[in-house]
Scaffold this motif. Structure first.
Motif, mmCIF file in Angstrom:
data_model
loop_
_atom_site.group_PDB
_atom_site.id
_atom_site.type_symbol
_atom_site.label_atom_id
_atom_site.label_comp_id
_atom_site.label_asym_id
_atom_site.label_seq_id
_atom_site.Cartn_x
_atom_site.Cartn_y
_atom_site.Cartn_z
ATOM 1 N N ARG A 327 0.738 -1.144 0.010
ATOM 2 C CA ARG A 327 -0.202 -0.152 0.087
ATOM 3 C C ARG A 327 0.875 1.418 -0.084
ATOM 4 N NH1 ARG A 327 -3.922 0.369 4.967
ATOM 5 N NH2 ARG A 327 -4.642 -1.614 3.801
ATOM 6 N N GLN A 331 1.166 3.972 -3.274
ATOM 7 C CA GLN A 331 0.904 5.304 -3.047
ATOM 8 C C GLN A 331 1.823 6.295 -3.279
ATOM 9 O OE1 GLN A 331 -0.990 5.084 0.961
ATOM 10 N NE2 GLN A 331 -2.990 4.316 0.053
ATOM 11 N N THR A 356 -2.595 -2.540 -4.428
ATOM 12 C CA THR A 356 -3.657 -2.396 -3.554
ATOM 13 C C THR A 356 -4.782 -3.486 -3.237
ATOM 14 O OG1 THR A 356 -3.660 0.065 -4.264
ATOM 15 C CG2 THR A 356 -5.618 -0.523 -3.077
#
Length: 376
Positions: A327, A331, A356
């Motif tokens: 994650r 990001q 994700t």
């Protein structure tokens, strides 16, 4: 501890790396996932010809005598190219059920077909109300003469649109959520009473909602002992988690490399953004998260043959650590790419999507934190 791979494993890694680089480039992958088929059967056949589909199986079962480490090597390379072909559902999951609990007849029939690429499986275990509890089953299998009749609904069955057969979990006795009374069956997807609704997933794969309306299966469709399959399911899904952790590591490595390269090319205020110290720190943090994920994945893979408690602790620790890293890296990669990171034409956004979705498969971070703490 020696973490070096064998010469054969390095050869497999090099061969798969070359295959992904030459035949699974970004544009080719994108066209395949956007096609009606959604995958490339010729790649699956090529993997069979190269012996990749038979690597994790013993020579007695017709394989090449490998194991979980070999599957890890394969999945890491697949992660680098965002390969969508159903290696985990077919080889790791279906193959795992068969090699751990299949009869000689089941192995002879199905394992040989998995290894030669002629048979594709999907693992139908998730249900809308299940919430990562493999015993929380609304799908039932009732005795009918010498066989069984299956009824129920399975959700988000990855790879099912391409599958010829399904591995299905169902309740044969007891109440919903009972640890006993859970069984596993091999089901031909063309059986009367099976209704499917196929769709694309956000990360470029294909899945199905599958409805079983009084589907008859023979007695020899049962894998293992009736009503005692929960420990088997947990073992196979732990093997699948370890394999997908390796896939995530491969994807994270490429996402980080893409981000570093982009930071060297993208200019702001007349200089490359990679020269900004704050972005350098963020990319170093990404690399650190990746390296920690690799170590957790190695440990989980090496613990798959340990006792049940040690195996579960190592796998849950890996799922939590790799899930957080996936994650974070996804990001950060998108943010450093700026607006380009969310466009469909840029590969980095698709790596972000796969990283994700990784968290939601076979139990998310919260689920595996709870499982790890319960085993302390």
């Amino acid at each position: 501890m020696d973490f070096n791979f064998t010469e054969e494993q390095e050869m497999v890694r090099d061969g798969l790396s070359r295959l992904v680089r030459e035949q699974y480039d970004w544009e080719t992958r994108r066209k395949a996932t956007e096609s009606d088929a959604g995958w490339r059967p010729e790649i699956w056949s090529q993997l069979a010809e190269l012996g990749i589909l038979g690597m994790p199986f013993s020579e007695e079962d017709g394989g090449f005598g490998g194991g979980a480490v070999d599957a890890m090597v394969v999945m890491e390379e697949f992660g680098k190219g965002l390969v969508v072909e159903p290696f985990v559902p077919t080889v790791v999951c279906a193959g795992g059920f068969l090699k751990h609990a299949g009869t000689d007849a089941q192995k002879e029939d199905h394992l040989s077909a998995i290894i030669d690429g002629s048979r594709v499986f999907a693992f139908a275990y998730a249900e809308p109300r299940g919430r990562y509890d493999y015993a929380d089953l609304g799908t039932t299998a009732k005795k009918d003469g010498s066989g069984y009749v299956l009824s129920g609904h399975k959700a988000v069955v990855i790879g099912a649109p391409w599958a010829s057969h399904l591995i299905v979990t169902a309740r044969t006795s007891g109440d919903r959520r009972d640890k006993s009374g859970v069984s596993v069956f091999i089901v031909d997807k063309s059986s009367a009473g099976i209704i499917t609704r196929d769709y694309s997933t956000v990360d470029g794969r294909r899945a199905s909602e599958i409805y079983f309306e009084n589907v008859s299966v023979p007695a020899d469709a049962l894998i293992g002992e009736e009503g005692a399959a929960l420990p088997l399911i947990e073992r196979v899904t732990d093997e699948a988690i370890a394999a997908q952790c390796a896939e995530a590591c491969g994807a994270m490595k490429v996402a980080h490399a893409m981000t570093v390269e982009y930071s060297r090319q993208r200019k702001q205020f007349g200089v490359a953004i990679g020269s900004f110290q704050v972005l350098q720190h963020r990319m170093v943090d990404m690399y650190t998260e990746y390296e920690q994920s690799v170590s957790l994945t190695y440990l989980a893979t090496l613990r798959l043959d340990a006792d049940e408690t040690e195996r579960k602790r190592a796998v849950s620790a890996a799922k939590v650590g790799v899930g957080k890293a996936a994650r974070y890296i996804g990001q950060e990669a998108v943010q450093i790419h700026g607006g380009n990171g969310v466009t469909d034409e840029y590969a980095i956004g698709h790596y972000f999507k796969r990283l994700t979705i990784f968290d939601s498969e076979f139990g998310n971070i919260d689920h595996h934190l709870k499982r790890h703490m319960a085993l302390a």
